[in-house]
Design a protein around this motif. Structure first.
Motif, PDB file in Angstrom:
ATOM      1  N   SER A   1       1.352  -7.151  12.163  1.00 56.38           N
ATOM      2  CA  SER A   1       1.504  -6.330  11.477  1.00 56.38           C
ATOM      3  C   SER A   1       2.108  -6.688   9.928  1.00 56.38           C
ATOM      4  O   SER A   1       2.563  -7.347   9.837  1.00 56.38           O
ATOM      5  CB  SER A   1       2.849  -5.409  11.888  1.00 56.38           C
ATOM      6  N   ILE A   2       0.812  -5.709   9.090  1.00 57.88           N
ATOM      7  CA  ILE A   2       0.903  -6.958   7.797  1.00 57.88           C
ATOM      8  C   ILE A   2       1.279  -5.859   6.867  1.00 57.88           C
ATOM      9  O   ILE A   2       0.504  -4.265   6.967  1.00 57.88           O
ATOM     10  CB  ILE A   2       0.492  -7.555   7.166  1.00 57.88           C
ATOM     11  N   GLY A   3       1.603  -5.989   5.144  1.00 55.37           N
ATOM     12  CA  GLY A   3       2.173  -4.905   3.949  1.00 55.37           C
ATOM     13  C   GLY A   3       1.943  -5.660   3.097  1.00 55.37           C
ATOM     14  O   GLY A   3       1.572  -6.888   2.714  1.00 55.37           O
TER      15      GLY A   3
ATOM     16  N   TYR B   1       6.350  -1.997   7.239  1.00 57.25           N
ATOM     17  CA  TYR B   1       6.855  -1.272   8.697  1.00 57.25           C
ATOM     18  C   TYR B   1       6.552  -0.430   8.401  1.00 57.25           C
ATOM     19  O   TYR B   1       6.561   0.349   9.635  1.00 57.25           O
ATOM     20  CB  TYR B   1       8.681  -0.113   7.696  1.00 57.25           C
ATOM     21  N   TYR B   2       5.662  -0.182   7.267  1.00 57.39           N
ATOM     22  CA  TYR B   2       4.735   1.311   7.962  1.00 57.39           C
ATOM     23  C   TYR B   2       3.460   1.091   8.847  1.00 57.39           C
ATOM     24  O   TYR B   2       2.906   1.966   9.851  1.00 57.39           O
ATOM     25  CB  TYR B   2       3.735   2.099   6.629  1.00 57.39           C
ATOM     26  N   SER B   3       2.910  -0.306   8.646  1.00 58.58           N
ATOM     27  CA  SER B   3       1.765  -0.876  10.030  1.00 58.58           C
ATOM     28  C   SER B   3       2.115  -0.916  11.297  1.00 58.58           C
ATOM     29  O   SER B   3       1.590  -0.909  12.442  1.00 58.58           O
ATOM     30  CB  SER B   3       1.435  -1.820   9.432  1.00 58.58           C
ATOM     31  N   LYS B   4       3.378  -0.600  11.438  1.00 60.39           N
ATOM     32  CA  LYS B   4       4.852  -1.143  13.326  1.00 60.39           C
ATOM     33  C   LYS B   4       4.579   0.278  13.080  1.00 60.39           C
ATOM     34  O   LYS B   4       4.688   0.719  14.684  1.00 60.39           O
ATOM     35  CB  LYS B   4       5.692  -1.863  12.492  1.00 60.39           C
TER      36      LYS B   4
ATOM     37  N   ARG C   1       0.838  -1.134  14.593  1.00 65.28           N
ATOM     38  CA  ARG C   1       0.615  -2.135  14.639  1.00 65.28           C
ATOM     39  C   ARG C   1      -0.633  -2.731  14.746  1.00 65.28           C
ATOM     40  O   ARG C   1      -1.384  -1.963  14.923  1.00 65.28           O
ATOM     41  CB  ARG C   1       2.265  -3.526  16.232  1.00 65.28           C
ATOM     42  N   GLY C   2      -0.396  -4.055  14.571  1.00 61.18           N
ATOM     43  CA  GLY C   2      -1.902  -4.849  14.440  1.00 61.18           C
ATOM     44  C   GLY C   2      -2.447  -4.234  13.804  1.00 61.18           C
ATOM     45  O   GLY C   2      -3.964  -4.598  13.899  1.00 61.18           O
ATOM     46  N   ARG C   3      -1.884  -3.969  11.994  1.00 66.98           N
ATOM     47  CA  ARG C   3      -2.892  -3.818  11.118  1.00 66.98           C
ATOM     48  C   ARG C   3      -2.017  -3.378   9.758  1.00 66.98           C
ATOM     49  O   ARG C   3      -1.048  -4.509   9.923  1.00 66.98           O
ATOM     50  CB  ARG C   3      -3.223  -2.298  11.332  1.00 66.98           C
ATOM     51  N   ILE C   4      -2.859  -3.546   8.891  1.00 65.57           N
ATOM     52  CA  ILE C   4      -2.674  -3.987   7.085  1.00 65.57           C
ATOM     53  C   ILE C   4      -2.332  -2.589   6.443  1.00 65.57           C
ATOM     54  O   ILE C   4      -3.470  -1.641   6.613  1.00 65.57           O
ATOM     55  CB  ILE C   4      -3.794  -4.967   6.522  1.00 65.57           C
ATOM     56  N   THR C   5      -1.303  -2.495   6.415  1.00 67.36           N
ATOM     57  CA  THR C   5      -0.734  -1.610   5.328  1.00 67.36           C
ATOM     58  C   THR C   5      -1.085  -2.152   3.609  1.00 67.36           C
ATOM     59  O   THR C   5      -0.029  -2.547   2.982  1.00 67.36           O
ATOM     60  CB  THR C   5       0.403  -0.238   5.138  1.00 67.36           C
ATOM     61  N   ILE C   6      -2.013  -1.118   2.602  1.00 67.29           N
ATOM     62  CA  ILE C   6      -2.099  -1.618   1.589  1.00 67.29           C
ATOM     63  C   ILE C   6      -0.698  -0.530   0.983  1.00 67.29           C
ATOM     64  O   ILE C   6      -1.455   0.763   0.607  1.00 67.29           O
ATOM     65  CB  ILE C   6      -3.341  -1.454   0.878  1.00 67.29           C
TER      66      ILE C   6
ATOM     67  N   THR D   1       1.773   6.797  -3.446  1.00 67.07           N
ATOM     68  CA  THR D   1       1.899   8.122  -2.196  1.00 67.07           C
ATOM     69  C   THR D   1       2.814   7.474  -0.883  1.00 67.07           C
ATOM     70  O   THR D   1       3.256   7.587   0.235  1.00 67.07           O
ATOM     71  CB  THR D   1       0.631   8.476  -1.793  1.00 67.07           C
ATOM     72  N   LEU D   2       2.112   5.973  -0.544  1.00 64.61           N
ATOM     73  CA  LEU D   2       2.951   5.398   0.575  1.00 64.61           C
ATOM     74  C   LEU D   2       5.276   4.883   0.140  1.00 64.61           C
ATOM     75  O   LEU D   2       5.554   5.418   1.018  1.00 64.61           O
ATOM     76  CB  LEU D   2       2.761   3.727   1.385  1.00 64.61           C
ATOM     77  N   GLU D   3       4.830   5.225  -0.636  1.00 65.72           N
ATOM     78  CA  GLU D   3       6.392   5.286  -1.042  1.00 65.72           C
ATOM     79  C   GLU D   3       7.212   6.286  -0.606  1.00 65.72           C
ATOM     80  O   GLU D   3       8.158   6.581   0.071  1.00 65.72           O
ATOM     81  CB  GLU D   3       6.860   4.581  -2.658  1.00 65.72           C
ATOM     82  N   LYS D   4       6.425   7.800  -1.148  1.00 65.74           N
ATOM     83  CA  LYS D   4       6.538   8.645   0.065  1.00 65.74           C
ATOM     84  C   LYS D   4       7.160   8.844   1.231  1.00 65.74           C
ATOM     85  O   LYS D   4       7.892   9.397   1.633  1.00 65.74           O
ATOM     86  CB  LYS D   4       6.006  10.243  -1.177  1.00 65.74           C
ATOM     87  N   VAL D   5       5.998   8.234   1.642  1.00 62.46           N
ATOM     88  CA  VAL D   5       6.041   8.460   3.192  1.00 62.46           C
ATOM     89  C   VAL D   5       6.825   7.375   4.133  1.00 62.46           C
ATOM     90  O   VAL D   5       7.541   8.331   4.308  1.00 62.46           O
ATOM     91  CB  VAL D   5       4.593   7.417   3.540  1.00 62.46           C
ATOM     92  N   VAL D   6       7.480   6.339   3.038  1.00 68.47           N
ATOM     93  CA  VAL D   6       8.722   5.263   3.750  1.00 68.47           C
ATOM     94  C   VAL D   6       9.480   6.734   3.208  1.00 68.47           C
ATOM     95  O   VAL D   6      10.760   5.966   3.821  1.00 68.47           O
ATOM     96  CB  VAL D   6       8.425   3.801   3.461  1.00 68.47           C
TER      97      VAL D   6
END
Length: 541
Positions: A495-497, A520-523, A527-532, A536-541
């Motif tokens: 899992s990649i960020g 952590y978002y990818s997990k 899992r097994g994915r890439i998150t860029i 907006t991702l900051e709000k999600v996390v």
């Protein structure tokens, strides 16, 4: 004695029947001569041999003239007086140490005496003739004595000259022998001097080489950077040996690359030329040999790595480790017959010191690696990343570029360990690290082991779009490449960020934190994915 005889003669002359006029003239002349003699005697001129002989000759001449003007008993008396002066002249002549003057005054006395005697004889009677004959005999005998004395003197001189000549010849022979001895000694001394000069020159050169070796050893012991070490060695060889060009080539086994250093007095880009020749294999023969190669009469076409440099003498010295050549020292000089046995000893000593220094540098590098690299995977560790992340950020600011970080870990790694064992788990970690290192080298990045099964790929001078493609390649390689456990294929996933500076983070620490949040978002998303990363991702996390 002369004065007494003169007085008697004047007395007889005064009562003779001679011509009164002649008597007066003769007497007057005689008185004048007598006065001159008395004056000169008073002045002590008679002590001078030359003055004495001249005055006696003059007296003889005057007396002869007077005798010719007299007759009878007076003429007889004059003749006796004349004979007395001749004897005095002869004695004076004989007593002189110079033969020439002796003969000269003797001849003067005889000549004047003969002239006067002949004149007296012409005007005299039988008794006078007899007397004059006795005088002539005396003259002849005196002249004989003079000649005899002269002959003996000449013979003595001849003998002396002969003896001196023989002594001189003997001396000359002795001098010639001595000269030969001195010449031989001089030649020996000259040879010894030449040998001493040569030995002194060699000693000075050896001293300089030993000094250089000691200085190199002292410096080498403190140099732990191999590239810097090669620069020092090539500089020292050019400066000490006086070569035109010195190249040091070293194969770095740790990084699997050649290291070079070239110093030359000739113009040109010799470093790039040497690299090209090594890549083409022009020096492979010398890397496969462990012997010193020396040529003092170089034919340049036999050595393609020389290029266009004028080379008359060439020395190639291998750097050995465990009987294998891992490097070369190449020294060139434009003149022939440059290198000697002493030079080779110097090169051998330098080669040994370089090997020791490189071993020290490798040990130091190994210790550094142990401090900054992960012992299991060989890639940089978390501490090294945290200590240097701000420097990478500052460099990005200076270059005006972006810095991308991809942080990832192996999915369900605990399950892998539980199912296949910790040994296989270590293999999975090394496998992931090797692929990460490959991608990092391919795209000019750096690979780090961030934690147990966590890794970081750092990509300088890369924007987010390009970084996504690179990280996707990394992801695919990890997923597609199988591992084997007891002949069974095992595939792992990650899992990649991804986050970027300065677009999304304001510092190196925050850049790592945002990449970790993206991972952590990818997990969370399966899992097994890439998150860029994004705002907006900051709000999600």
């Amino acid at each position: 004695m002369n004065m007494i005889l003169l007085t008697i003669i004047l007395f007889i002359y005064g009562f003779s029947e001679a011509d009164a006029k002649k008597a007066i003239i003769s007497g007057g002349v005689f008185v004048v001569v007598l006065l001159i003699n008395l004056i000169l005697y008073y002045k002590k001129y008679h002590k001078n041999w030359y003055h004495y002989m001249v005055l006696k000759s003059l007296s003889l001449l005057v007396l002869g003239v007077i005798s010719s003007m007299t007759v009878g008993l007076l003429r007889f008396s004059m003749s006796l007086f004349l004979l007395l002066i001749i004897v005095e002249l002869y004695i004076g002549a004989v007593n002189n140490h110079k033969t020439f003057l002796k003969v000269l005054f003797a001849l003067v006395a005889v000549t004047i005496g003969l002239i006067c005697i002949i004149e007296i004889i012409n005007g005299g009677g039988p008794i006078e003739v007899v007397i004059m004959a006795v005088i002539v005999i005396i003259f002849i005998y005196c002249f004989y004595l003079i000649l005899k004395d002269y002959r003996e003197d000449m013979m003595a001189k001849v003998k002396l000259q002969t003896r001196l000549f023989r002594e001189a010849a003997k001396t000359n022979e002795e001098l010639r022998l001595s000269q030969n001895k001195f010449k031989k000694i001089h030649d020996e001394v000259a040879n010894q001097k030449a040998e001493l000069l040569s030995a002194n020159k060699k000693l000075n050169k050896m001293t300089a080489e030993i000094f250089t070796q000691n200085e190199l050893l002292r410096y080498i012991s403190s140099v732990l950077d191999i590239k810097e070490l090669l620069e020092v060695v090539s500089d020292a060889i050019v400066g000490t040996i006086g070569v035109d060009t010195c190249a040091v080539i070293l194969f770095d086994e740790r990084n699997e690359e050649y290291l070079y250093s070239v110093k030359s007095n000739h113009p040109g880009n010799h470093l790039d030329e040497l690299k090209e020749k090594v890549e083409k294999g022009c020096l492979q023969t010398y890397f496969e040999d462990d012997k010193i190669h020396l040529n003092n009469r170089v034919v340049t076409k036999k050595y393609p790595f020389i290029g266009k440099r004028p080379v008359g003498s060439l020395a190639i010295i291998p750097l050995l480790r465990d009987a294998l050549t891992y490097g070369l020292i190449i020294a060139e000089h434009s003149t022939i017959d440059m290198f000697t046995e002493s030079n080779l000893q110097f090169f051998t000593g330098i080669a040994t010191q370089i090997t020791i220094a490189i071993n020290n540098a490798n040990m130091y590098a190994l210790m550094e690696d142990m401090a900054i690299k992960d012992g299991l995977t060989g890639i940089y560790n978390r501490k090294y990343l945290q200590d240097n992340i701000e420097q990478y950020v500052q460099k990005a600011d200076k270059d005006g570029s972006s810095l991308v970080v991809a942080l990832f870990d192996i999915d369900k790694f605990k399950t892998v360990n539980d199912r296949y064992g910790h040994m296989f788990g270590d293999e999975a970690i090394k496998f992931t690290a090797a692929i990460t290192m490959h991608i990092a080298k391919k795209y000019g990045g750096m690979a780090f082991r961030y934690g147990g099964e966590e890794f970081v790929l750092l990509l300088p001078h890369t924007n987010m779009e390009d970084a996504a493609l690179i990280v996707n390649e990394l992801h695919q390689n990890i997923k597609d490449e199988p591992l084997f456990h007891e002949d069974k294929e095992v595939h792992i996933n990650v899992s990649i960020g991804i986050s970027s500076y300065p677009e999304l983070a304001s510092s190196g620490e925050k850049l790592l934190l945002r990449a970790d949040n993206a991972m952590y978002y990818s997990k969370q998303e399966g899992r097994g994915r890439i998150t860029i990363d994004s705002s907006t991702l900051e709000k999600v996390v």
